[in-house]
Design a protein around this motif. Structure first.
Motif, PDB file in Angstrom:
ATOM      1  N   ALA A  22      58.163  50.208  19.165  1.00 20.08           N
ATOM      2  CA  ALA A  22      57.250  50.928  20.056  1.00 20.08           C
ATOM      3  C   ALA A  22      57.063  50.145  21.348  1.00 20.08           C
ATOM      4  O   ALA A  22      56.985  48.921  21.342  1.00 20.08           O
ATOM      5  CB  ALA A  22      55.912  51.119  19.372  1.00 20.08           C
ATOM      6  N   ILE A  23      56.997  50.858  22.444  1.00 22.25           N
ATOM      7  CA  ILE A  23      56.791  50.222  23.743  1.00 22.25           C
ATOM      8  C   ILE A  23      55.306  49.974  23.912  1.00 22.25           C
ATOM      9  O   ILE A  23      54.496  50.890  23.815  1.00 22.25           O
ATOM     10  CB  ILE A  23      57.331  51.096  24.876  1.00 22.25           C
ATOM     11  N   VAL A  24      54.969  48.723  24.162  1.00 22.55           N
ATOM     12  CA  VAL A  24      53.579  48.317  24.326  1.00 22.55           C
ATOM     13  C   VAL A  24      53.312  48.112  25.813  1.00 22.55           C
ATOM     14  O   VAL A  24      54.088  47.467  26.504  1.00 22.55           O
ATOM     15  CB  VAL A  24      53.309  47.001  23.549  1.00 22.55           C
ATOM     16  N   SER A  25      52.213  48.667  26.296  1.00 26.45           N
ATOM     17  CA  SER A  25      51.850  48.513  27.710  1.00 26.45           C
ATOM     18  C   SER A  25      50.891  47.354  27.891  1.00 26.45           C
ATOM     19  O   SER A  25      50.048  47.090  27.041  1.00 26.45           O
ATOM     20  CB  SER A  25      51.178  49.787  28.220  1.00 26.45           C
ATOM     21  N   CYS A  26      51.011  46.686  29.029  1.00 25.92           N
ATOM     22  CA  CYS A  26      50.111  45.594  29.379  1.00 25.92           C
ATOM     23  C   CYS A  26      48.714  46.157  29.633  1.00 25.92           C
ATOM     24  O   CYS A  26      48.552  47.183  30.295  1.00 25.92           O
ATOM     25  CB  CYS A  26      50.628  44.876  30.611  1.00 25.92           C
ATOM     26  N   TRP A  27      47.721  45.486  29.119  1.00 29.42           N
ATOM     27  CA  TRP A  27      46.332  45.919  29.252  1.00 29.42           C
ATOM     28  C   TRP A  27      45.870  45.906  30.702  1.00 29.42           C
ATOM     29  O   TRP A  27      45.131  46.787  31.134  1.00 29.42           O
ATOM     30  CB  TRP A  27      45.457  45.002  28.399  1.00 29.42           C
ATOM     31  N   LEU A  28      46.330  44.942  31.489  1.00 31.81           N
ATOM     32  CA  LEU A  28      45.857  44.800  32.864  1.00 31.81           C
ATOM     33  C   LEU A  28      46.647  45.658  33.850  1.00 31.81           C
ATOM     34  O   LEU A  28      46.078  46.451  34.586  1.00 31.81           O
ATOM     35  CB  LEU A  28      45.897  43.338  33.297  1.00 31.81           C
ATOM     36  N   CYS A  29      47.977  45.525  33.843  1.00 34.04           N
ATOM     37  CA  CYS A  29      48.780  46.199  34.864  1.00 34.04           C
ATOM     38  C   CYS A  29      49.347  47.535  34.404  1.00 34.04           C
ATOM     39  O   CYS A  29      49.764  48.335  35.233  1.00 34.04           O
ATOM     40  CB  CYS A  29      49.903  45.290  35.346  1.00 34.04           C
ATOM     41  N   GLY A  30      49.414  47.783  33.104  1.00 32.58           N
ATOM     42  CA  GLY A  30      49.912  49.052  32.598  1.00 32.58           C
ATOM     43  C   GLY A  30      51.421  49.146  32.496  1.00 32.58           C
ATOM     44  O   GLY A  30      51.950  50.142  32.024  1.00 32.58           O
ATOM     45  N   MET A  55      49.312  41.649  26.750  1.00 33.09           N
ATOM     46  CA  MET A  55      49.447  41.405  28.184  1.00 33.09           C
ATOM     47  C   MET A  55      50.741  40.661  28.468  1.00 33.09           C
ATOM     48  O   MET A  55      51.328  40.043  27.589  1.00 33.09           O
ATOM     49  CB  MET A  55      48.288  40.541  28.703  1.00 33.09           C
ATOM     50  N   HIS A  56      51.162  40.710  29.728  1.00 29.11           N
ATOM     51  CA  HIS A  56      52.222  39.823  30.214  1.00 29.11           C
ATOM     52  C   HIS A  56      51.591  38.442  30.420  1.00 29.11           C
ATOM     53  O   HIS A  56      50.404  38.347  30.736  1.00 29.11           O
ATOM     54  CB  HIS A  56      52.760  40.293  31.570  1.00 29.11           C
ATOM     55  N   SER A  57      52.377  37.405  30.294  1.00 28.64           N
ATOM     56  CA  SER A  57      51.827  36.065  30.518  1.00 28.64           C
ATOM     57  C   SER A  57      51.380  35.891  31.970  1.00 28.64           C
ATOM     58  O   SER A  57      50.378  35.241  32.246  1.00 28.64           O
ATOM     59  CB  SER A  57      52.842  34.990  30.134  1.00 28.64           C
ATOM     60  N   ILE A  58      52.103  36.491  32.900  1.00 24.72           N
ATOM     61  CA  ILE A  58      51.741  36.370  34.318  1.00 24.72           C
ATOM     62  C   ILE A  58      50.414  37.076  34.605  1.00 24.72           C
ATOM     63  O   ILE A  58      49.617  36.605  35.415  1.00 24.72           O
ATOM     64  CB  ILE A  58      52.892  36.902  35.210  1.00 24.72           C
ATOM     65  N   CYS A  59      50.142  38.177  33.912  1.00 21.95           N
ATOM     66  CA  CYS A  59      48.871  38.889  34.088  1.00 21.95           C
ATOM     67  C   CYS A  59      47.718  38.075  33.506  1.00 21.95           C
ATOM     68  O   CYS A  59      46.642  37.993  34.099  1.00 21.95           O
ATOM     69  CB  CYS A  59      48.935  40.259  33.430  1.00 21.95           C
ATOM     70  N   GLN A  60      47.955  37.447  32.365  1.00 24.95           N
ATOM     71  CA  GLN A  60      46.926  36.600  31.763  1.00 24.95           C
ATOM     72  C   GLN A  60      46.618  35.410  32.665  1.00 24.95           C
ATOM     73  O   GLN A  60      45.454  35.058  32.869  1.00 24.95           O
ATOM     74  CB  GLN A  60      47.359  36.116  30.387  1.00 24.95           C
ATOM     75  N   GLN A  61      47.644  34.805  33.240  1.00 23.01           N
ATOM     76  CA  GLN A  61      47.442  33.663  34.130  1.00 23.01           C
ATOM     77  C   GLN A  61      46.627  34.065  35.356  1.00 23.01           C
ATOM     78  O   GLN A  61      45.801  33.298  35.843  1.00 23.01           O
ATOM     79  CB  GLN A  61      48.787  33.098  34.576  1.00 23.01           C
ATOM     80  N   THR A  62      46.836  35.272  35.842  1.00 21.97           N
ATOM     81  CA  THR A  62      46.072  35.765  36.989  1.00 21.97           C
ATOM     82  C   THR A  62      44.597  35.905  36.652  1.00 21.97           C
ATOM     83  O   THR A  62      43.733  35.517  37.443  1.00 21.97           O
ATOM     84  CB  THR A  62      46.643  37.112  37.464  1.00 21.97           C
TER      85      THR A  62
END
Length: 111
Positions: A22-30, A55-62
């Protein structure tokens, strides 16, 4: 860190080899997540948070670079209030067209 499947998973046999994951979407950026999924606590564990979101790691770091734990606790699970921050909005607009596994260095916390 991505979660691993248990060796003793009683339901592991139910997943067919033909089925695509299943394709999972990032909580922050979608955007869809890539190979690496970070399970982030929107409300920090130190503040009583138990829920996790992909989340993506880059989104979490932001998020970590732009908010303190107490600010994240106040926002809770409300993504819209996080996106009101100009730095986060600028990041989301920038990363929108990047590949799911894209990574880059994020600026340190500004204090």
């Amino acid at each position: 860190m991505a979660r691993r499947q248990s060796k003793n998973d009683p339901y592991g046999d139910l997943q067919g080899a033909d089925e695509a994951p299943a394709i999972v979407s990032c909580w922050l950026c979608g955007r869809p997540t890539g190979k690496t999924i970070v399970w982030h606590h929107p409300i920090p564990k130190s503040r009583g948070g138990r829920d996790v979101v992909p989340m993506h790691s880059i989104c979490q770091q932001t998020l970590i670079a732009n908010f303190t734990n107490s600010e994240l606790q106040r926002h809770g699970l409300d993504v819209a209030s996080l996106l009101e921050n100009p730095n986060v909005r600028k990041f989301i607009d920038w990363v929108a067209n990047k590949a799911p596994d894209f990574t880059a260095t994020i600026a340190k916390k500004q204090r």
